[in-house]
Structures are given as structure tokens and as C-alpha cells.
Design a protein around this motif. Sequence first.
Motif, PDB file in Angstrom:
ATOM      1  N   ASN A 189       0.654  -9.780 -18.389  1.00  0.00           N
ATOM      2  CA  ASN A 189      -0.280 -10.320 -17.398  1.00  0.00           C
ATOM      3  C   ASN A 189       0.429 -11.254 -16.421  1.00  0.00           C
ATOM      4  O   ASN A 189       0.187 -11.200 -15.212  1.00  0.00           O
ATOM      5  N   ARG A 190       1.307 -12.088 -16.944  1.00  0.00           N
ATOM      6  CA  ARG A 190       2.043 -12.998 -16.066  1.00  0.00           C
ATOM      7  C   ARG A 190       2.937 -12.209 -15.108  1.00  0.00           C
ATOM      8  O   ARG A 190       3.026 -12.512 -13.919  1.00  0.00           O
ATOM      9  N   GLY A 191       3.589 -11.179 -15.629  1.00  0.00           N
ATOM     10  CA  GLY A 191       4.443 -10.344 -14.794  1.00  0.00           C
ATOM     11  C   GLY A 191       3.669  -9.623 -13.710  1.00  0.00           C
ATOM     12  O   GLY A 191       4.126  -9.515 -12.564  1.00  0.00           O
ATOM     13  N   ALA A 192       2.480  -9.143 -14.071  1.00  0.00           N
ATOM     14  CA  ALA A 192       1.636  -8.463 -13.085  1.00  0.00           C
ATOM     15  C   ALA A 192       1.208  -9.427 -11.994  1.00  0.00           C
ATOM     16  O   ALA A 192       1.141  -9.061 -10.809  1.00  0.00           O
ATOM     17  N   TYR A 193       0.928 -10.668 -12.369  1.00  0.00           N
ATOM     18  CA  TYR A 193       0.524 -11.683 -11.392  1.00  0.00           C
ATOM     19  C   TYR A 193       1.671 -12.034 -10.462  1.00  0.00           C
ATOM     20  O   TYR A 193       1.493 -12.164  -9.248  1.00  0.00           O
ATOM     21  N   ILE A 194       2.887 -12.163 -11.021  1.00  0.00           N
ATOM     22  CA  ILE A 194       4.053 -12.485 -10.197  1.00  0.00           C
ATOM     23  C   ILE A 194       4.356 -11.339  -9.238  1.00  0.00           C
ATOM     24  O   ILE A 194       4.608 -11.548  -8.049  1.00  0.00           O
ATOM     25  N   ALA A 195       4.320 -10.113  -9.745  1.00  0.00           N
ATOM     26  CA  ALA A 195       4.641  -8.949  -8.908  1.00  0.00           C
ATOM     27  C   ALA A 195       3.577  -8.697  -7.855  1.00  0.00           C
ATOM     28  O   ALA A 195       3.896  -8.310  -6.727  1.00  0.00           O
ATOM     29  N   GLY A 196       2.326  -8.938  -8.222  1.00  0.00           N
ATOM     30  CA  GLY A 196       1.236  -8.610  -7.300  1.00  0.00           C
ATOM     31  C   GLY A 196       0.824  -9.747  -6.413  1.00  0.00           C
ATOM     32  O   GLY A 196       0.996  -9.695  -5.192  1.00  0.00           O
ATOM     33  N   ALA A 197       0.311 -10.812  -7.001  1.00  0.00           N
ATOM     34  CA  ALA A 197      -0.254 -11.907  -6.210  1.00  0.00           C
ATOM     35  C   ALA A 197       0.822 -12.719  -5.494  1.00  0.00           C
ATOM     36  O   ALA A 197       0.685 -13.032  -4.314  1.00  0.00           O
ATOM     37  N   LEU A 198       1.894 -13.086  -6.203  1.00  0.00           N
ATOM     38  CA  LEU A 198       2.898 -13.972  -5.611  1.00  0.00           C
ATOM     39  C   LEU A 198       4.025 -13.189  -4.930  1.00  0.00           C
ATOM     40  O   LEU A 198       4.275 -13.359  -3.739  1.00  0.00           O
ATOM     41  N   GLY A 199       4.710 -12.357  -5.683  1.00  0.00           N
ATOM     42  CA  GLY A 199       5.887 -11.669  -5.149  1.00  0.00           C
ATOM     43  C   GLY A 199       5.585 -10.571  -4.159  1.00  0.00           C
ATOM     44  O   GLY A 199       6.483 -10.096  -3.474  1.00  0.00           O
ATOM     45  N   HIS A 200       4.316 -10.157  -4.081  1.00  0.00           N
ATOM     46  CA  HIS A 200       3.872  -9.065  -3.196  1.00  0.00           C
ATOM     47  C   HIS A 200       4.901  -7.931  -3.120  1.00  0.00           C
ATOM     48  O   HIS A 200       5.270  -7.451  -2.048  1.00  0.00           O
ATOM     49  N   CYS A 201       5.353  -7.470  -4.298  1.00  0.00           N
ATOM     50  CA  CYS A 201       6.373  -6.423  -4.365  1.00  0.00           C
ATOM     51  C   CYS A 201       5.936  -5.150  -3.653  1.00  0.00           C
ATOM     52  O   CYS A 201       6.753  -4.463  -3.028  1.00  0.00           O
ATOM     53  N   SER A 202       4.640  -4.832  -3.753  1.00  0.00           N
ATOM     54  CA  SER A 202       4.179  -3.569  -3.166  1.00  0.00           C
ATOM     55  C   SER A 202       4.247  -3.572  -1.648  1.00  0.00           C
ATOM     56  O   SER A 202       4.248  -2.514  -1.022  1.00  0.00           O
ATOM     57  N   SER A 203       4.320  -4.753  -1.033  1.00  0.00           N
ATOM     58  CA  SER A 203       4.405  -4.811   0.430  1.00  0.00           C
ATOM     59  C   SER A 203       5.624  -4.063   0.947  1.00  0.00           C
ATOM     60  O   SER A 203       5.591  -3.497   2.044  1.00  0.00           O
ATOM     61  N   CYS A 204       6.699  -4.058   0.167  1.00  0.00           N
ATOM     62  CA  CYS A 204       7.915  -3.346   0.558  1.00  0.00           C
ATOM     63  C   CYS A 204       8.129  -2.070  -0.237  1.00  0.00           C
ATOM     64  O   CYS A 204       8.600  -1.070   0.306  1.00  0.00           O
ATOM     65  N   HIS A 205       7.797  -2.103  -1.523  1.00  0.00           N
ATOM     66  CA  HIS A 205       8.163  -1.000  -2.412  1.00  0.00           C
ATOM     67  C   HIS A 205       7.108   0.097  -2.514  1.00  0.00           C
ATOM     68  O   HIS A 205       7.273   1.015  -3.319  1.00  0.00           O
ATOM     69  N   THR A 206       6.037   0.025  -1.735  1.00  0.00           N
ATOM     70  CA  THR A 206       5.023   1.076  -1.719  1.00  0.00           C
ATOM     71  C   THR A 206       4.995   1.698  -0.326  1.00  0.00           C
ATOM     72  O   THR A 206       4.959   0.968   0.668  1.00  0.00           O
ATOM     73  N   PRO A 207       5.043   3.032  -0.231  1.00  0.00           N
ATOM     74  CA  PRO A 207       5.029   3.663   1.097  1.00  0.00           C
ATOM     75  C   PRO A 207       3.710   3.405   1.815  1.00  0.00           C
ATOM     76  O   PRO A 207       2.680   3.144   1.189  1.00  0.00           O
ATOM     77  N   ARG A 208       3.746   3.469   3.136  1.00  0.00           N
ATOM     78  CA  ARG A 208       2.571   3.203   3.964  1.00  0.00           C
ATOM     79  C   ARG A 208       2.143   4.451   4.717  1.00  0.00           C
ATOM     80  O   ARG A 208       2.966   5.316   5.040  1.00  0.00           O
ATOM     81  N   GLY A 209       0.835   4.518   5.010  1.00  0.00           N
ATOM     82  CA  GLY A 209       0.263   5.666   5.684  1.00  0.00           C
ATOM     83  C   GLY A 209       0.204   5.500   7.191  1.00  0.00           C
ATOM     84  O   GLY A 209       0.851   4.630   7.773  1.00  0.00           O
ATOM     85  N   LEU A 210      -0.620   6.325   7.837  1.00  0.00           N
ATOM     86  CA  LEU A 210      -0.713   6.365   9.292  1.00  0.00           C
ATOM     87  C   LEU A 210      -1.065   5.013   9.895  1.00  0.00           C
ATOM     88  O   LEU A 210      -0.496   4.603  10.903  1.00  0.00           O
ATOM     89  N   LEU A 211      -1.994   4.289   9.264  1.00  0.00           N
ATOM     90  CA  LEU A 211      -2.438   3.005   9.799  1.00  0.00           C
ATOM     91  C   LEU A 211      -1.683   1.830   9.185  1.00  0.00           C
ATOM     92  O   LEU A 211      -2.133   0.688   9.258  1.00  0.00           O
ATOM     93  N   MET A 212      -0.545   2.115   8.575  1.00  0.00           N
ATOM     94  CA  MET A 212       0.348   1.098   8.010  1.00  0.00           C
ATOM     95  C   MET A 212      -0.236   0.410   6.782  1.00  0.00           C
ATOM     96  O   MET A 212       0.193  -0.684   6.414  1.00  0.00           O
ATOM     97  N   GLY A 213      -1.202   1.043   6.154  1.00  0.00           N
ATOM     98  CA  GLY A 213      -1.726   0.528   4.896  1.00  0.00           C
ATOM     99  C   GLY A 213      -0.956   1.126   3.727  1.00  0.00           C
ATOM    100  O   GLY A 213      -0.390   2.225   3.831  1.00  0.00           O
ATOM    101  N   GLU A 214      -0.915   0.407   2.604  1.00  0.00           N
ATOM    102  CA  GLU A 214      -0.193   0.890   1.431  1.00  0.00           C
ATOM    103  C   GLU A 214      -0.875   2.097   0.817  1.00  0.00           C
ATOM    104  O   GLU A 214      -2.105   2.161   0.749  1.00  0.00           O
ATOM    105  N   ASP A 215      -0.067   3.056   0.364  1.00  0.00           N
ATOM    106  CA  ASP A 215      -0.565   4.244  -0.301  1.00  0.00           C
ATOM    107  C   ASP A 215      -0.727   3.931  -1.790  1.00  0.00           C
ATOM    108  O   ASP A 215       0.251   3.922  -2.537  1.00  0.00           O
TER     109      ASP A 215
END
Length: 486
Positions: A189-215
Motif C-alpha cells: 500500500n505504501r509503495g502504491a501511494y508513493i508510485a501513484g500519488a507522490l511519484g506520479h510514475c504513470s505520468s511518464c511511464h504510461t503511454p498517452r492517447g490522442l488528447l494526451m491522456g494516459e492510456d
Amino acid sequence: MRTGHKMKNAALAALLLGIVAAGASQAFAQSASEPQAALIEKGRMVATGADCMACHTVPKTGKPFAGGYGIVSPLGTIFSTNITPSKTAGIGNYSEADFSRAVRLGIRKDGAHLYPAMPYSAYAEMTDDDIHALYTYFMNGVEPVDTAPKQETALPFPFNVRLSMAGWNLLYAHKQPYVEDTTKSAEINRGAYIAGALGHCSSCHTPRGLLMGEDGSAFLSGGFVGPWYAPNITSDPVSGIGGWSEDELVQYFRTGHADGKNQAAGGMAEAIQNSLQYLPESDLRSLAKYLKTVPAIRDQADDQPAHAFGTAHSDEANIRGVYGPNEHNSLRNGEELYSGYCASCHQPDGAGSENQAYPSLFHNTATGAGEPANLVAAILNGVERTTGEHEVLMPSFGPGSYVTPLSDKQIADISNYVLKRFGNPKAQVTMEDVAVARGGGSVPLLAKMQPYILPAMAAAALVVVLAGCILAFVLRRRSKASVAIG
């Protein structure tokens, strides 16, 4: 005498009461300041985990959190704002509710929408306690800077219409404060919080679609960030980090390097330098444990892990003495260019320096990946990061290089030699690939459409007006005809 005695006693009693009251007041102030200090420190660590410094401070020359850092996006450069507690140039007039609304919803105190270069869609998961600590830190632990950034964001139309972000938010910004999954361990749970809420890992490591939203269907499976490629960090053992040990991940988070795996560059080097290296060991281990649980996503083109490619190999014996010592233009192909520009640091056989400050080019995800963008970006932009007392520096060979700027062909030739000898031989780099990276990375369709959006809107408006005129004309004719018949 009795009266005087009573007055003296009263004065003495008042003095004693005053001393007691002063002591009590001081004790109360101390007890109040200690929780405040602890809260400020907690907020500082939240800010560190959220990597606020990276975007809101100009590297090397800027004052902390004073803004002015240019975040290059496919839609234009977005300049960060002053988030010090200055009442004239920063957020000193923000209430905690205002602050929370900006951080978690992307809406400023004046009601204007922020661009998602500020990762509020991830910060939306921050808990109320962390928001409170973060607000306390910025208002009481950060020095106010009463100077606004020299440059302000000025995106081209229609991206400069901030109200349009309200629609984008409806599509992509719908997270809520993090709630622990009771089926998972506290560490996960702590790791998920760091990766998601704080570290925003998906902002870079998740591909984005036509409107620049995360897939969301490709969570953490990798995506381009300008000329760099943020790799797949799902638990897949071939395409992701499933083959990394927990210790290797922690070492990478702390130092930006993991022997036989990878080294941080670009935005990841900034994240490690400004954020991850300062987190406690427990947080880094929680993050590593969490990433090992992220559902695996495999690129079907991958047949072995990127870090498994390559062996030591030297071509020095084949090229020594071919040209005279004073002969011009003697570096004419990939192996010669590698010998002239790379071998002094990475060694002729690609093994790197003994301490791996200059890393091995084999067993290296930058050279073994099917997507060689990071190899090209590293040559063009260089690598720079500081962790602890260790500074890693690879000079850039792009524009403004203090070594020797290389042409697109030269960089392509070096890259293909390195890929063939030390990395993934299936990967290829063209001069066009280098030119795209030199220009800041591939341009998404939305940005390509920008020059045509205003003409298209004008044409659409004209069609609507013409249609309205035709409809009005037809209705008038019908009205006249009905009157004539009547």
C-alpha cells in the motif's frame, strides 16, 4: 506595618505568579512549536516525494520553488510558477482549501485551470494529512521569493484556452484520495501511494492517447517523454522489471545505477537526484515491492530482457594504424567514431569504467531495448546526475556541446555500432530518428493538428452561418407562400 507587609506579600505573590505564568506560557509555546516543526518536516518529505523541486526550481541558478523552469511539452513550453509563500508573487494568499484545490484538482485560487504538466491527476490521490503537512511546509518552511518568473506560459491557440482543461479533467482526472487496499500488505500500500500519488510514475511511464491522456489499459508499460523513452516498469520479466531483484531496484532508486541493468538519465535522473535518493529505505523498498506486483504487460517484439543483451567486444585491433596520425576526417564509420569519441570512457570493449560511473554498454537496458531512443538521447543530450557525493557526467554531443557536436549521421553510425556490438542487434537508428530526437521528440497528432484547428473552427462557423441563412430564407419563402395561398 501589617499593611506594608501584606503589600509586600501580594507583590511577591504576583511576581511568583508572573514567573509561573511565563514559564507555563513558554512551556506551551515549546509544546506547540514541536508538533509544528514535526509537521513542517513531514511536509518537506512529502514535497520531496512529490518532486516539487524538479519543476518549480530553475536548476543551479534558481531559488527554491521560485518557478521559471521551462517544461517542454509537445504543445509548447510550460513555465512553472512561484510556489513560495510570497504574498505578491507566490501562493502566500492561498488558504489550505485553495492549496488543496490547486494540487489535487488543478485549479488555481483565481479559478484558472492548470495544465497537466502539473501532475494534479496523480496528486489527487494524496491524503488529507499529507496535503495539510505539505501546506504547512510551504507556508512555514519555505523562504518567500517576491519575484515572479520572467517567462509565463503562452501556448498557441486553442491550447491557451485554459477553460478547455475542464473537459480534459472530466475525461482523465477522476482519482480520489488514496484508500488502502486491505487485501494487500502495508508495504505494498505504501509503495502504491508513493508510485501513484507522490511519484506520479504513470505520468511518464504510461503511454498517452490522442488528447494526451494516459492510456489506463497500458498502465506503466512505457511511453515517450520528448526524446527520451520511459521504459516498461510492469512486473513482466522480459519487457518490464520482473527480472530485477528488489535490491537492484532500491539501488537504482538511491543512486541512479544498478549494475548489469540500467543507469538513470533525462527526467529519471532528475527524479532520483531531487526526490528518490532522499526517501527513507523503507519507502524505496515499498516502491520496489509494489512495482513487482503491477500486472505484467509484454511487448510482443521482445524475446529476452533488454539487460540480457551483449558481450565485451573490441575492434581496436582492426582500426589502429589504418590512417596516419595527422590525417583529417579519419573517423568515417561507426567503429572508428566509437573509438574516437566513446572508448576512452566506456572502454574499447564496452565494459565501462571499474566503478561503473561510465557504465558497461552490454547488459544495459539503454542498448538492449528494442526502442533505442534513450541511447540516441544520451548521446545528444548527455547524462548528468548527482547522488550523495557522487556526480555522474557524460558530455552531450548535440548542439552546444563543449566536446564536439556530432552530425545526425555520425550519431546514427555510433548508435548502430553500439547496438550491433554491445546491445540489441535488431534495433536500428536512422538519421531521421536522430533528427526527430534533436528536435525534441516525435510530435503527437494533436500538436500536428494545431495549425489547422482555427481555420477548421472558422470554416465550421461559416458553414453554420450559411446553413442558418439558407434555413431562414427557406422558412421566409414558405411563410410568404402560405400567406399568398391563404
